[in-house]
Design a protein around this motif. Structure first.
Motif, mmCIF file in Angstrom:
data_model
loop_
_atom_site.group_PDB
_atom_site.id
_atom_site.type_symbol
_atom_site.label_atom_id
_atom_site.label_comp_id
_atom_site.label_asym_id
_atom_site.label_seq_id
_atom_site.Cartn_x
_atom_site.Cartn_y
_atom_site.Cartn_z
ATOM 1 N N TYR A 4 -12.040 -20.209 0.979
ATOM 2 C CA TYR A 4 -11.639 -18.830 1.274
ATOM 3 C C TYR A 4 -12.824 -17.887 1.084
ATOM 4 N N LEU A 5 -13.547 -18.048 -0.006
ATOM 5 C CA LEU A 5 -14.691 -17.180 -0.280
ATOM 6 C C LEU A 5 -15.746 -17.310 0.815
ATOM 7 N N GLU A 6 -15.906 -18.511 1.341
ATOM 8 C CA GLU A 6 -16.853 -18.710 2.438
ATOM 9 C C GLU A 6 -16.372 -18.032 3.716
ATOM 10 N N LEU A 7 -15.044 -18.020 3.942
ATOM 11 C CA LEU A 7 -14.480 -17.439 5.157
ATOM 12 C C LEU A 7 -14.455 -15.924 5.112
ATOM 13 N N ASP A 8 -13.984 -15.355 3.986
ATOM 14 C CA ASP A 8 -13.744 -13.915 3.933
ATOM 15 C C ASP A 8 -14.599 -13.170 2.921
ATOM 16 N N GLY A 9 -15.393 -13.883 2.152
ATOM 17 C CA GLY A 9 -16.210 -13.202 1.166
ATOM 18 C C GLY A 9 -15.422 -12.858 -0.085
ATOM 19 N N PRO A 10 -16.057 -12.174 -1.033
ATOM 20 C CA PRO A 10 -15.441 -11.926 -2.344
ATOM 21 C C PRO A 10 -14.484 -10.734 -2.359
ATOM 22 N N LEU A 11 -13.499 -10.748 -1.464
ATOM 23 C CA LEU A 11 -12.488 -9.691 -1.412
ATOM 24 C C LEU A 11 -11.109 -10.337 -1.268
ATOM 25 N N TRP A 12 -10.094 -9.728 -1.914
ATOM 26 C CA TRP A 12 -8.711 -10.184 -1.766
ATOM 27 C C TRP A 12 -7.847 -8.989 -1.413
ATOM 28 N N ARG A 13 -7.020 -9.145 -0.392
ATOM 29 C CA ARG A 13 -6.226 -8.034 0.121
ATOM 30 C C ARG A 13 -5.221 -7.528 -0.907
ATOM 31 N N LEU A 14 -5.204 -6.199 -1.094
ATOM 32 C CA LEU A 14 -4.219 -5.554 -1.964
ATOM 33 C C LEU A 14 -3.121 -4.846 -1.178
ATOM 34 N N THR A 15 -3.444 -4.328 0.002
ATOM 35 C CA THR A 15 -2.463 -3.575 0.789
ATOM 36 C C THR A 15 -2.512 -4.008 2.252
ATOM 37 N N HIS A 16 -1.449 -3.654 2.970
ATOM 38 C CA HIS A 16 -1.454 -3.771 4.423
ATOM 39 C C HIS A 16 -0.517 -2.708 4.986
ATOM 40 N N PRO A 17 -0.715 -2.312 6.256
ATOM 41 C CA PRO A 17 0.073 -1.220 6.840
ATOM 42 C C PRO A 17 1.414 -1.707 7.378
ATOM 43 N N LEU A 18 2.247 -2.236 6.494
ATOM 44 C CA LEU A 18 3.540 -2.761 6.901
ATOM 45 C C LEU A 18 4.596 -1.664 6.986
ATOM 46 N N GLY A 19 4.431 -0.625 6.144
ATOM 47 C CA GLY A 19 5.372 0.487 6.178
ATOM 48 C C GLY A 19 6.632 0.280 5.362
ATOM 49 N N TRP A 20 6.792 -0.910 4.762
ATOM 50 C CA TRP A 20 7.969 -1.191 3.930
ATOM 51 C C TRP A 20 7.527 -2.022 2.734
ATOM 52 N N GLY A 21 7.925 -1.561 1.545
ATOM 53 C CA GLY A 21 7.513 -2.229 0.317
ATOM 54 C C GLY A 21 7.228 -1.187 -0.750
ATOM 55 N N VAL A 22 6.355 -1.522 -1.700
ATOM 56 C CA VAL A 22 5.953 -0.564 -2.730
ATOM 57 C C VAL A 22 4.793 0.260 -2.177
ATOM 58 N N PRO A 23 4.971 1.556 -1.964
ATOM 59 C CA PRO A 23 3.901 2.366 -1.390
ATOM 60 C C PRO A 23 2.675 2.388 -2.298
ATOM 61 N N TRP A 24 1.517 2.396 -1.701
ATOM 62 C CA TRP A 24 0.268 2.524 -2.447
ATOM 63 C C TRP A 24 0.085 3.993 -2.825
ATOM 64 N N SER A 25 -0.023 4.262 -4.112
ATOM 65 C CA SER A 25 -0.129 5.649 -4.561
ATOM 66 C C SER A 25 -1.407 5.946 -5.339
ATOM 67 N N HIS A 35 1.747 -2.146 -0.990
ATOM 68 C CA HIS A 35 1.189 -3.269 -1.724
ATOM 69 C C HIS A 35 1.568 -4.586 -1.061
ATOM 70 N N SER A 36 0.607 -5.485 -0.929
ATOM 71 C CA SER A 36 0.922 -6.849 -0.533
ATOM 72 C C SER A 36 1.630 -7.529 -1.702
ATOM 73 N N THR A 37 2.734 -8.223 -1.415
ATOM 74 C CA THR A 37 3.440 -8.889 -2.510
ATOM 75 C C THR A 37 2.639 -10.055 -3.076
ATOM 76 N N TYR A 38 1.598 -10.491 -2.361
ATOM 77 C CA TYR A 38 0.793 -11.617 -2.815
ATOM 78 C C TYR A 38 -0.458 -11.167 -3.562
ATOM 79 N N ALA A 39 -0.485 -9.927 -3.942
ATOM 80 C CA ALA A 39 -1.618 -9.417 -4.721
ATOM 81 C C ALA A 39 -1.095 -8.929 -6.060
ATOM 82 N N LEU A 40 -1.028 -7.628 -6.256
ATOM 83 C CA LEU A 40 -0.543 -7.113 -7.537
ATOM 84 C C LEU A 40 0.949 -7.341 -7.702
#
Length: 537
Positions: free
Chosen positions: A220-241, A255-260
């Motif tokens: 994964y680190l080779e593919l995407d580098g040293p970053l892990w997704r925290l949010t995405h523009p889904l519009g439904w879930g816990v809003p990023w504040s 918030h992505s449910t697979y992050a925080l």
């Protein structure tokens, strides 16, 4: 005595539980908990439905109801299936319910603020596909294409074929999962956790994570580098504040449910452990004497985001990640993937409604435990196994035990060094199998004692032989084992320690099983199980 906290999967409440779900992390977690309790450890088992996962939104639109109503309904059905098969954890949380919802959302925000304060959040701009008519970005459950790592067909950001996770911009041949009027491109800005890659890999090695999953993190680190997704523009879930550093986030970011969200689940599990045992604070917030050994049981498709919680721990300084990771491969049905969308499943509640024995199911699923390699469930193989092993060999042993009763005094003292030594060897393999999560090996230990038991009854006595069998079977077949233990009038619950002491004792004051009192399994009709397999159309 050691305190243990076991977190078993986090199923998405977008459909009912099927045998593939049950035979993976849920059975593994339940068998481990039963084994640890029998060894006198204190255990808390926790699970929850991932009620904010994007596929809840997909199911809600398909079924014409709100996402929350969809999640609550399937949460209840999943809980009913776990309860019916004796796999329900001590605590089964619904993140749409009361205090759990408030704490779950609160941890999202608290963790994001801590990352922001420590300078570990990075904002990255992305060019995504979008529905030209609605402006809705095609992310998560709305996106399909091919995996950038192995080329297999995939949905969202994860590949079930190779276990890789990636960004929507990485997807090859991207397209909407469902028909859209016209697709366009749009720019957005999402939040990512900046990873300390060497620290992440070191932490995984310290926890003895299997090498193939450490390699997955490395790829994964080779593919995407040293970053892990925290949010995405889904519009439904816990809003990023949390105020974003340097640049604002785009609208609709949640918030992505697979992050925080996953770390928030860990902290909820710690809270429940504290409540269960009267601890003064959440033991996962610091290292201290009250911290339990924290074990996670999960499918391999979630391995990468779950290991990324080590990065969250490193970045926040909060020791909330598990101490031990147990990932299982997939179980197929007749050689094909269990698929709710294609109706190629055997649903747990359908099996229960058919009046079929749940202990028999648990025992066969333990045989098929897909720990290190995929396995396959076949109705015909299941029927053959139960009919031959439980309705056949086991029933014949119970007939012998009821006819023989307890051994005479003269034989009890000689019970027999050979039988006792064989029991100790089988028990040692059984303990090791459950300690490492190898349920197939634990089932094999039951088989081995079944093979030895008829000859051992004459020297050791029926009560002693059955006590060992019940203790070996208890993590896999808890109802049957408990009934046998009760029929023998033995104290507490089935335990290998108690059975070993009984086997080495020369006392003759044992209660023999009365004729017709020991519980038996019925043969299984393969056609009856085959009828439960739902097929497309």
């Amino acid at each position: 005595m050691t305190d243990h906290l076991i977190l078993a999967a986090l199923p998405t409440p977008n459909g009912e539980l099927h045998l593939g779900h049950l035979g993976g992390p849920f059975l593994a977690a339940d068998a481990l908990a039963r084994h640890l309790r029998a060894e006198s450890h204190r255990v808390t088992t926790v699970s929850a439905t991932d009620g904010l996962e994007s596929y809840v939104l997909d199911a809600a639109r398909r079924e014409g109801r709100t996402p929350e109503a969809t999640a609550r309904d399937y949460h209840d059905r999943i809980e009913a299936a776990l309860t019916a098969t004796d796999c329900r954890p001590d605590v089964f949380l619904d993140v749409h319910d009361g205090t759990a919802e408030a704490d779950h959302r609160g941890w999202h925000h608290a963790l994001a603020e801590r990352l922001s304060e420590r300078g570990r959040i990075e904002i990255r701009r992305e060019r995504l596909l979008a529905d030209a008519g609605t402006g809705e970005e095609l992310v998560a459950c709305w996106l399909a294409g091919r995996c950038p790592a192995c080329g297999e067909e995939t949905a969202g950001y994860t590949c079930e074929a190779c276990g890789m996770w990636f960004q929507p911009t990485d997807v090859r041949q991207p397209r909407p999962r469902h028909p859209r009027g016209r697709v366009t491109a749009t720019d957005t800005a999402s939040a990512f956790l900046r990873l300390d890659a060497p620290a992440l890999l070191d932490m995984a090695r310290e926890r003895r994570v299997p090498g193939e999953y450490i390699d997955l993190v490395r790829r994964y680190l080779e593919l995407d580098g040293p970053l892990w997704r925290l949010t995405h523009p889904l519009g439904w879930g816990v809003p990023w504040s949390t105020p974003a550093p340097l640049a604002p986030l785009a609208p609709r970011q949640v918030h992505s449910t697979y992050a925080l969200g996953t770390t928030a689940m860990f902290l909820l599990a710690g809270r429940e452990h504290a409540r269960a045992h009267g601890l003064p604070h959440n033991p996962l917030l610091s290292i201290g004497p009250h911290r339990p050994h924290f074990t996670l049981c999960f499918g391999m498709d979630g391995a990468l985001p779950l290991l990324m919680q080590l990065a969250v721990q490193e970045a926040t300084g909060m020791p909330c990640a598990p101490d031990e990771y147990r990932f299982n491969r997939f179980m197929t049905l007749d050689g094909q993937k269990f698929s709710t969308s294609r109706d190629h499943v055997v649903r747990v509640l359908d099996y229960v409604a058919a009046g079929l024995d749940t202990d028999a199911l648990r025992f066969h699923l333990a045989r098929l435990s897909p720990g290190e390699k995929p396995t396959d469930f076949s109705p015909e193989a299941f029927a053959d196994d139960i009919t031959r092993t439980l309705a056949g060999r086991l029933s014949r042993l119970l007939d012998v035990c009821e006819a023989t009763g307890s051994a005479p005094d003269a034989h009890a003292a000689s019970a027999t060094t050979a039988v006792r030594h064989r029991s100790e060897e089988i028990a040692a393999r059984h303990r090791e199998a459950l300690r490492t999560g190898d349920l197939a090996r634990a089932a094999a230990a039951v088989d081995d004692w079944l093979a030895l038991a008829p000859g051992a009854v004459e020297t050791a006595g029926a009560t002693r032989v059955l006590a060992v069998l019940a203790a070996l079977a208890a993590p896999l077949m808890p109802r049957w084992a408990g009934q046998v233990w009760d029929r023998l009038r033995l104290p507490a619950t089935p335990a290998l320690g108690t059975a070993a002491r009984l086997l080495s004792s020369d006392t003759s004051h044992l209660s023999p099983p009365a004729p017709g009192t020991l519980p038996r399994f019925a043969p299984v009709d393969a056609a009856e199980v085959r009828a439960l397999v739902r097929r497309p159309g």
